[in-house]
Design an enzyme around this catalytic site. Structure first.
Site, mmCIF file in Angstrom:
data_model
loop_
_atom_site.group_PDB
_atom_site.id
_atom_site.type_symbol
_atom_site.label_atom_id
_atom_site.label_comp_id
_atom_site.label_asym_id
_atom_site.label_seq_id
_atom_site.Cartn_x
_atom_site.Cartn_y
_atom_site.Cartn_z
ATOM 1 N N ASP A 14 0.821 -1.205 0.000
ATOM 2 C CA ASP A 14 0.000 0.000 0.000
ATOM 3 C C ASP A 14 0.854 1.254 0.000
ATOM 4 O OD1 ASP A 14 -2.510 -0.891 -0.364
ATOM 5 O OD2 ASP A 14 -3.176 -0.693 1.710
ATOM 6 N N ASP B 292 -10.285 -7.084 11.198
ATOM 7 C CA ASP B 292 -10.095 -8.518 11.380
ATOM 8 C C ASP B 292 -11.123 -9.105 12.346
ATOM 9 O OD1 ASP B 292 -9.011 -7.038 13.421
ATOM 10 O OD2 ASP B 292 -6.953 -7.684 13.090
#
Ligand SMILES: *[C@@H]1O[C@H](CO)[C@@H](O)[C@H](O)[C@H]1NC(C)=O
Ligand SMILES: CC(=O)N[C@H]1CO[C@H](CO)[C@@H](O)[C@@H]1O
Length: 734
Positions: A140, A445
């Site tokens: 990223d 998550d």
């Protein structure tokens, strides 16, 4: 061998002593109830007797008691897992499924490329058929430096993988392997080791040179056509998709030096545009899921953070023992390994290891249907990650899962895949919602794992003696507090979200697991009761007003019982989990610090956001790893050297307790009321004394230390003023 020739691939054992534990915990509960009764039945009748303070104590103790009940869910039914990898290979060696490994990185400065490629190399070298292994790096940061490092790693892997397999080397992160001082016996191996080490060091030098330069030299750019993709690059927030198959496992030309197939290796920097929200790591994972589905489409996905190398080359096989078990495998959606670190000091100064969570609480959650997904070191079934619901009838046919996409010409393939990682691909789709990792939550998550469990799936917690994955722990107080702020804030957001365990989970997951989720979701609100307990009793002590029963009073007993037994147990539990006595003490300190700073900010930010304000927006500190700082870390000296608001709060609390304690001592010495004070206020003195004792390193940082990790004088000034102000107001005005 069981009935019908069923051979289990794993075994589950219940923890010993559960019955004793249940009696024990019931006795604590009785103590807690007695405390509540005492508080409720002894409320002072007038304001002068401290009525307000008393009612606050009642509130705090109600909270602590109820929260303690929640934590019992994680101890009630602990289980431990064991795998039989030899049975797995006997039965399935020729039909092992493809495994796609996702490594996510976001910034070449904070996460140096050398760290990243060590992780990549360690997972490429798994003891697993290479043609079934594919490794994807999501960058990223969109950095050509990271790409360059990965290119170098792809070349080095041609030597490294055959070396590891020949000598059964462990661990398979080259950096960790070389420092582990591999003891070789025969001369041949020694020679081989020396040559591979040289290759590694040459590679490291080239990468470090590029890092120092801050860009890729023109010469190097000519080495690989992939660099041309940066021609149209304007910034890390504004660029096209960059996708490169560095090793194509299907290509007959990509072989290691022994002529064996190599794992596929892919670099991906998804498209970024300033006007599109990129959804952080969840967005990166979802792009990887789509891109990998067109390249290798492995039915099992492993994801690891870029600093988390594999310390055990058999972890894939361990995980498959759960997924491929004939009887129970079809229920398992993911297998979570514990998060462990390779740079923990002996007494774990910042409590980074979360030892008790790993050794006790997660096995407890496993007993109720499975642990949370914690974002790294986790094996997923691809289809559940993409939103498939559980069905007890649908068994998985691993054999047919191995059809890889037939090889297209690589260049065409890369071009056609880029669209899958574009900013606009997800528009009007279910990605981030029903499919893939969920968006809009700082702990993507945990919320993703919860929603998978709500679909009826189970998860498994596997904690082998030799750790599967090792990362880098926070090495300063600031890092540690900021990390906990993010976690506790994210968990609280889950509680308030549409996927809240409290209502969405109700009836969908086991009640014990639901309570387990609540324990974490309620981390942040803990700050209120803890702050109250760390401030008010000490101030009342200064004024000479008791808030607890006298020593001679029968109500004294439940307090002493609950406090003593709870802490003796916690100490034992910590030692049992492999910690040291000093480590436990450090853990108590960080427990207090987290609750009074990280959780407070998380709580306030969440409330502000609910009310429509933006959050307090303080800046996330970068991972510093200066020489000096890491030296102090290794000597287990706490790092206070930043003037963040969180440290100011901690320091103010510490000073306040110090003043109250000194005030008490002064009073006792000057007026000789000693015995009476001990008699009437023993518990308050104990509480204040413990708060002072636990803050000793902080006083040291204020008054004695001279190094750069000492408390900044601005923080000292603020906290002393605040504590003096509070003590004065309370003594003379209240
Ligand atoms: C990591 O692996 C090595 C062997 O390769 C082992 O000696 C070590 O104990 C492992 N570390 C942990 C924390 O389990
Ligand atoms: C004790 C220890 O191993 N400390 C290391 C932790 O990791 C940081 C960052 O890689 C190193 O700088 C420390 O030396």
């Amino acid at each position: 061998m069981g009935r019908d020739g069923y051979v289990p691939l794993f075994e589950t054992k219940r923890a010993k002593g559960r019955i004793i534990y249940r009696f024990f915990s019931a006795s604590i509960f009785v103590g807690i109830v007695l405390i509540w009764v005492y508080r409720a039945s002894h409320i002072p009748s007038s304001r002068d007797d401290g009525r307000l303070g008393w009612i606050g104590m009642l509130g705090a103790e109600l909270w602590f008691g109820l929260y303690w009940v929640l934590t019992q869910s994680q101890r009630w039914n602990r289980i431990y897992r064991y795998t039989f990898k030899d049975r797995l290979s006997q039965r399935y060696e020729n039909e092992l499924p493809g495994v796609d490994i996702f490594v996510c990185t976001a910034d070449p400065i904070i996460e140096p490329p050398m760290v990243v490629i060590n992780t990549v190399l360690s997972v490429m070298a798994y003891e697993y058929p290479s043609e079934k292994l594919s490794v994807y790096l999501s960058d990223d940061g969109g950095s050509d430096l990271t790409f360059y490092a990965l290119l170098e790693a792809s070349r080095f892997s041609k030597h490294w993988i055959p070396y590891c397999k020949k000598y059964k080397a462990e661990p398979r992160s080259p950096a960790a392997y070389f420092v582990s001082d591999p003891d070789q016996c025969d001369a041949n191996h020694a020679k081989h080791l020396a040559s591979i080490k040289k290759l590694y060091e040459d590679m490291e030098r080239r990468i470090e040179t590029a890092m120092k330069l801050g860009r890729i030299s023109e010469e190097v750019k000519l080495e690989h056509k992939g660099f041309s993709q940066w021609d149209s690059y304007s910034s890390r927030r504004d660029h096209d998709t960059i996708l490169q198959l560095l090793i194509d496992g299907r290509d007959p030309n990509s072989k290691d030096i022994k002529g064996c197939t190599l794992p596929t290796l892919v670099y991906l920097a998804r498209e970024k545009r300033p006007q599109h929200h990129h959804n952080f790591k969840a967005g990166a994972m979802n792009a990887l899921i789509r891109v990998s589905s067109e390249i290798s489409n492995g039915p099992i996905i492993l994801n690891v953070d870029c600093d988390m190398y594999s310390n055990n080359s058999d972890s894939i096989r361990d995980a498959l023992c759960f997924f491929m078990d004939d009887e129970k495998g079809h229920e398992v959606a993911f297998v979570q390994f514990p998060q462990n670190f390779h740079n923990i000091t002996k007494n774990d100064l910042y409590g980074s290891l979360l030892r008790v969570i790993g050794e006790v609480e997660f096995p407890g959650l496993d007993g109720h249907g499975g642990p949370f997904y914690i974002g790294t070191g986790c094996f997923h079934r691809r289809d559940t990650l993409c939103g498939r619901k559980f069905s007890s009838k649908a068994r998985i046919e691993w054999k047919h899962k191995n059809d890889r996409k037939t090889a297209k010409i690589v260049d065409d393939l890369e071009e056609s895949l880029k669209g899958l990682a574009s900013c606009t691909y997800e528009k009007n789709t279910q990605w981030g919602n029903e499919m893939g990792l969920k968006y809009g939550c700082p702990v993507e998550d945990v919320i993703t794992g919860l929603s998978i469990q709500c679909q009826g799936w189970k998860s498994v917690y596997f904690n082998p003696p030799r750790m599967g994955f090792l990362g880098i722990a926070a090495t300063t107080l600031d890092q540690s507090l900021v990390q906990h702020k993010r976690w506790s804030e994210g968990d609280l957001q889950i509680l308030l979200s549409k996927y809240s365990p409290a209502w969405y989970g109700l009836g969908r997951i086991h009640p014990g697991l639901l309570l387990g989720y609540l324990t974490y979701c309620l981390w942040a609100p803990n700050c209120l009761a803890t702050l109250y307990y760390a401030i008010i009793p000490s101030l009342y002590l200064l004024r000479g007003m008791p808030l607890f029963p006298q020593v001679s009073c029968p109500w004294f007993l439940p307090f002493v019982y609950v406090v003593a037994v709870k802490y003796i147990y916690s100490f034992g539990e910590f030692l049992w989990s492999g910690g040291t006595a000093l480590g436990w003490w450090n853990e108590q300190r960080i427990w207090l610090y987290k609750r009074t700073s990280s959780y407070l900010f998380a709580f306030v930010d969440t409330i502000l956001r609910l009310l429509g304000f933006s959050d307090t927006g303080f800046i996330i500190s970068a991972k510093v790893s200066e020489q000096e700082v890491s030296q102090r870390y290794e000597q287990e000296m706490m790092e206070f050297g930043s003037s963040s608001p969180m440290v100011t709060i901690l320091s103010s609390l510490a000073m306040l307790n110090l003043f109250c304690f000194v005030g008490l001592v002064k009073k006792v010495v000057m007026t000789q009321v000693g015995i009476r004070v001990y008699e009437t206020m023993a518990l308050q003195i104990l509480l204040c004394g413990v708060l002072v004792a636990i803050n000793l390193p902080l006083y040291n940082a204020i008054f004695l230390r001279k190094d750069n990790g000492k408390m900044p004088s601005s923080v000292t000034f603020k906290s002393v003023s605040f504590a003096l102000f509070a003590c004065t107001c309370f003594t003379y005005l209240y």
